[in-house]
Design an enzyme around this catalytic site. Structure first.
Site, PDB file in Angstrom:
ATOM      1  N   CYS A  79       0.786  -1.235   0.000  1.00  0.00           N
ATOM      2  CA  CYS A  79       0.000   0.000   0.000  1.00  0.00           C
ATOM      3  C   CYS A  79       0.818   1.285   0.000  1.00  0.00           C
ATOM      4  CB  CYS A  79      -0.985   0.001   1.161  1.00  0.00           C
ATOM      5  SG  CYS A  79      -0.261  -0.229   2.772  1.00  0.00           S
ATOM      6  N   HIS A  93       0.459   6.757   5.905  1.00  0.00           N
ATOM      7  CA  HIS A  93       1.329   5.624   5.586  1.00  0.00           C
ATOM      8  C   HIS A  93       2.382   5.945   4.531  1.00  0.00           C
ATOM      9  CE1 HIS A  93       1.565   0.934   5.452  1.00  0.00           C
ATOM     10  NE2 HIS A  93       2.470   1.472   6.254  1.00  0.00           N
ATOM     11  N   ASN A 140      -4.501  -1.804  -3.330  1.00  0.00           N
ATOM     12  CA  ASN A 140      -4.044  -3.013  -4.029  1.00  0.00           C
ATOM     13  C   ASN A 140      -5.065  -4.109  -3.815  1.00  0.00           C
ATOM     14  OD1 ASN A 140      -2.894  -4.483  -1.431  1.00  0.00           O
ATOM     15  ND2 ASN A 140      -1.964  -2.458  -1.471  1.00  0.00           N
TER      16      ASN A 140
END
Length: 284
Positions: free
Chosen positions: A79, A139, A282
């Site tokens: 990710c 992230h 994803n």
């Protein structure tokens, strides 16, 4: 890389770049709003409009029926690179984000972070009169010097690392650490369901921005592990066997939260002047 029937991260980033050229040329009162719904680890076909017959996704299906469905694209296998590609429109390896960024914001060792010289969609839009917000999962490095506020977002509410317990907001790998932030301030709300919190913040942002062009990036932490639901869709999926049952439940929760945001747009008569992109980071 894994085939994904949702729009790929880099393609979405490139499309947004083309869109920016068009949006930024409009007068201030005509610039379209932009919303990106970004789900976490949602499978390739896991929406009814892509063929799933055991899920409940009416709001994702509504987007599919009123827009364009991309049926052949690619996503990165993890990710962080997908998020870097989405926000910059570049191959993620160019920004040094080719793998996970799982560092604790409080650590002295800052770990891997996306460099500040990477130009994001949020930075370009902000420079052209847009209000910008990220609610959900960042992230791209947890350092407080390399976060959403430093990359073009006016406001941020969410977690900086990979994933959290949805009720106590702790990153669950290794020794774990608390990871819930409002802008660059750590906040504590034990027992409160995170996906609902981030959606409430998004709706408040839309309401406060209704008279200005805005960019809203909703980076959901579902249906990624841990598949913790609120109570709303547990009974609806009770007839499915595990592991599909718990997964289907959190997919339905994401769908419902997307619907809440779309309903707010429609209540404010903003839907027709808003570009909406829905995709997974994803999928398998």
């Amino acid at each position: 890389m894994k085939e994904c029937r949702f729009l790929s991260s880099r393609l979405a980033g490139l499309l947004c770049c083309f869109f920016l050229l068009e949006a930024c040329s409009h007068p201030e009162d005509k610039k379209p709003n932009v919303i990106i719904f970004f789900t976490d680890d949602q499978g390739t076909l896991d929406a009814v409009c892509y063929g799933a017959d055991d899920l409940f996704t009416p709001n994702i299906d509504r987007l599919g029926s009123t827009g364009i469905r991309f049926t052949k694209a690619y996503a990165h296998t993890v990710c962080c690179p997908s998020r870097a590609a989405l926000l910059t429109g570049r191959h993620p390896q160019r920004s040094g984000i080719g793998d996970w960024t799982q560092n604790n914001p409080h650590d002295l060792e800052k770990g891997r972070n996306m460099p500040l010289d990477e130009v994001t969609i949020a930075e370009v839009l902000k420079d052209n009169g847009y209000r910008t917000a990220l609610f959900g999962k960042w992230h791209l490095g947890a350092s407080l010097e390399n976060g959403p506020l430093e990359q073009g977002f006016d406001t941020f509410f969410g977690h900086r690392s990979g994933f959290i317990d949805n009720y106590f907001h702790y990153f669950l790998h290794g020794k774990g650490f608390h990871d819930l932030w409002s802008d660059n301030k750590e906040v504590f709300a034990p027992g409160t369901y995170f996906p609902s919190m981030m959606t409430e913040k998004a709706i408040e942002f839309i309401d406060a921005s209704k008279n200005d062009p805005f960019f809203l990036y909703m980076a959901f932490n579902l249906p990624h592990y841990p598949e913790q639901p609120d109570s709303a869709f547990v009974a609806k999926n009770a007839g499915l066997e595990e592991p599909r049952r718990s997964y289907a439940t959190v997919v339905s929760i994401v769908d419902d939260l997307i619907g809440q945001v779309m309903n707010k747009l429609e209540d404010l008569n903003l839907r027709e002047n808003t570009l909406i992109i829905f995709m997974s980071d994803n999928g398998s």
